[in-house]
Scaffold this motif. Structure first.
Motif, short mmCIF file in Angstrom:
data_model
loop_
_atom_site.label_atom_id
_atom_site.label_comp_id
_atom_site.label_asym_id
_atom_site.label_seq_id
_atom_site.Cartn_x
_atom_site.Cartn_y
_atom_site.Cartn_z
N GLY A 177 0.88 -1.12 -0.09
CA GLY A 177 -0.21 0.13 -0.02
C GLY A 177 0.87 1.37 0.11
N LEU A 178 2.32 1.00 0.06
CA LEU A 178 3.18 2.40 0.16
C LEU A 178 3.66 2.33 -1.19
N ILE A 179 3.75 3.96 -1.65
CA ILE A 179 4.48 4.15 -2.61
C ILE A 179 5.61 5.32 -2.53
N PRO A 180 6.35 5.51 -3.47
CA PRO A 180 7.43 6.22 -3.11
C PRO A 180 6.93 7.67 -3.37
N LYS A 181 7.50 8.76 -2.71
CA LYS A 181 7.22 10.04 -3.07
C LYS A 181 7.38 10.38 -4.45
N SER A 182 6.81 11.06 -5.14
CA SER A 182 6.69 11.50 -6.50
C SER A 182 8.26 12.09 -6.66
N LYS A 183 8.76 12.98 -5.86
CA LYS A 183 9.94 13.44 -6.33
C LYS A 183 11.05 12.37 -6.29
N ASP A 184 11.06 11.55 -5.46
CA ASP A 184 12.06 10.45 -5.11
C ASP A 184 11.80 9.47 -6.45
N LEU A 185 10.55 9.39 -6.82
CA LEU A 185 10.28 8.08 -7.84
C LEU A 185 10.98 8.82 -9.07
N GLU A 186 10.69 10.01 -9.26
CA GLU A 186 11.01 10.64 -10.55
C GLU A 186 12.63 10.50 -10.62
N LYS A 187 13.32 10.92 -9.45
CA LYS A 187 14.89 11.02 -9.46
C LYS A 187 15.34 9.54 -9.76
N THR A 188 14.68 8.67 -9.06
CA THR A 188 15.09 7.12 -9.34
C THR A 188 14.87 6.73 -10.79
N LEU A 189 13.60 7.14 -11.28
CA LEU A 189 13.36 6.90 -12.65
C LEU A 189 14.60 7.53 -13.59
N ASN A 190 14.70 8.66 -13.30
CA ASN A 190 15.55 9.55 -14.19
C ASN A 190 16.92 8.76 -14.25
N HIS A 191 17.46 8.39 -13.11
CA HIS A 191 18.69 7.59 -12.97
C HIS A 191 18.73 6.39 -13.84
N ILE A 192 17.54 5.59 -13.69
CA ILE A 192 17.53 4.39 -14.59
C ILE A 192 17.52 4.76 -16.03
N GLU A 193 16.80 5.89 -16.40
CA GLU A 193 16.84 5.94 -18.02
C GLU A 193 18.14 6.55 -18.46
N ILE A 194 18.83 7.35 -17.50
CA ILE A 194 20.26 7.78 -18.11
C ILE A 194 21.10 6.60 -17.89
N PHE A 195 20.94 5.77 -17.02
CA PHE A 195 21.87 4.42 -17.13
C PHE A 195 21.77 3.68 -18.43
N LEU A 196 20.37 3.61 -18.79
CA LEU A 196 19.90 2.47 -19.79
C LEU A 196 20.35 3.27 -21.00
#
Ligand code: PEP
Length: 251
Positions: A177-196
């Motif tokens: 039932g927990l989700i990351p804070k939007s700001k944190d999630l966005e940062k992580t997704l950005n890291h993943i995208e750049i890494f890929l």
């Protein structure tokens, strides 16, 4: 609808029986009748026992089917209780989830996951590769390192990058039932995208978020950047909730 929100993958986990097929009718109808729904990709990943009935049921629709796992062995052989990518493909399934944290928790290593991906791609399945950190790793601020390590090892020597979708699923979020804070999630997704793009040589990475997505929190999640869609577990087993989640991304 954000242009990028295209994928809605339903992971039915270890739920469902033949009678559950009936619940697909509503989703099929929704996809056929709703203009915006025609443009998205819905993928159902039921347990192995329901794969073929799902393929049959969905064959006249735009909805695709995927498995939740596959063996790393490409050839037919003795491992009792295992199912390989060739068998999955033979049912006309198009996708397979690989590296789900519920499999990793039972001892599946990045090396095994890498072999499974190779086997899936060899058999022309599209791969949904799950990555994610535990709560304690997150608290120690190791998320980025953990995700990069998982991607590095799981995608080692994999050529066919355009057949791979990455699903970021924080382990502490799955079923909680927990989700990351939007700001944190966005940062992580950005890291993943750049890494890929920079390290793994993906041209157009497709990145999903998974973990407790539901009709309430979708209003927050749909605003998060760097997302191409969602991997939805619990809520996807209820057609009304699943449709509701999808519809809410359209406004
Ligand atoms: C999952 O199992 O991949 C998942 C995202 O589950 P849930 O949505 O129930 O957290």
């Amino acid at each position: 609808m954000t242009n990028k929100l295209k994928y809605f993958v339903a992971n039915w986990k270890m739920y469902g029986h033949l009678k559950s097929l009936k619940s697909l009718d509503k989703v099929v109808k929704f996809q056929k009748k709703n203009k915006k729904a025609k443009k998205i990709k819905i993928v159902y990943c039921p347990p192995f026992t329901l794969l073929y009935p799902f393929v049959q049921k969905l064959k006249n629709s735009n909805i695709k089917t995927g498995a939740q796992n596959c063996s790393f062995e490409s050839k037919y052989g003795p491992p009792t209780g295992s199912i390989n990518a060739k068998m999955i493909k033979s049912l006309k399934c198009e996708y397979v989830i690989i590296g789900h944290s519920e499999k990793r928790a039972k001892g599946e290593s990045d090396q095994i996951i890498n072999k499974k991906i190779q086997s899936a791609l060899k058999n022309k399945l599209k791969v949904i590769l799950c990555i994610g950190e535990t709560l304690s790793q997150r608290k120690k601020r190791k998320t980025k390192k953990i995700l990069f390590n998982q991607l590095n090892r799981c995608l080692k020597k994999i050529e066919n990058k355009n057949k791979i979708i990455v699903a970021y699923e924080p382990i502490w979020s799955i079923g909680s039932g927990l989700i990351p804070k939007s700001k944190d999630l966005e940062k992580t997704l950005n890291h993943i995208e750049i890494f890929l793009i920079n390290k793994m040589r993906f041209k157009n990475p497709i990145i999903l978020y998974g973990g407790s997505v539901n009709p309430k929190n979708i209003m927050l999640l749909k605003k998060v950047s760097y997302l191409d869609g969602f991997l939805i577990g619990g809520a996807s087993q209820n057609s009304n909730k699943f449709i509701d989640i999808i519809k809410k991304t359209f406004n």
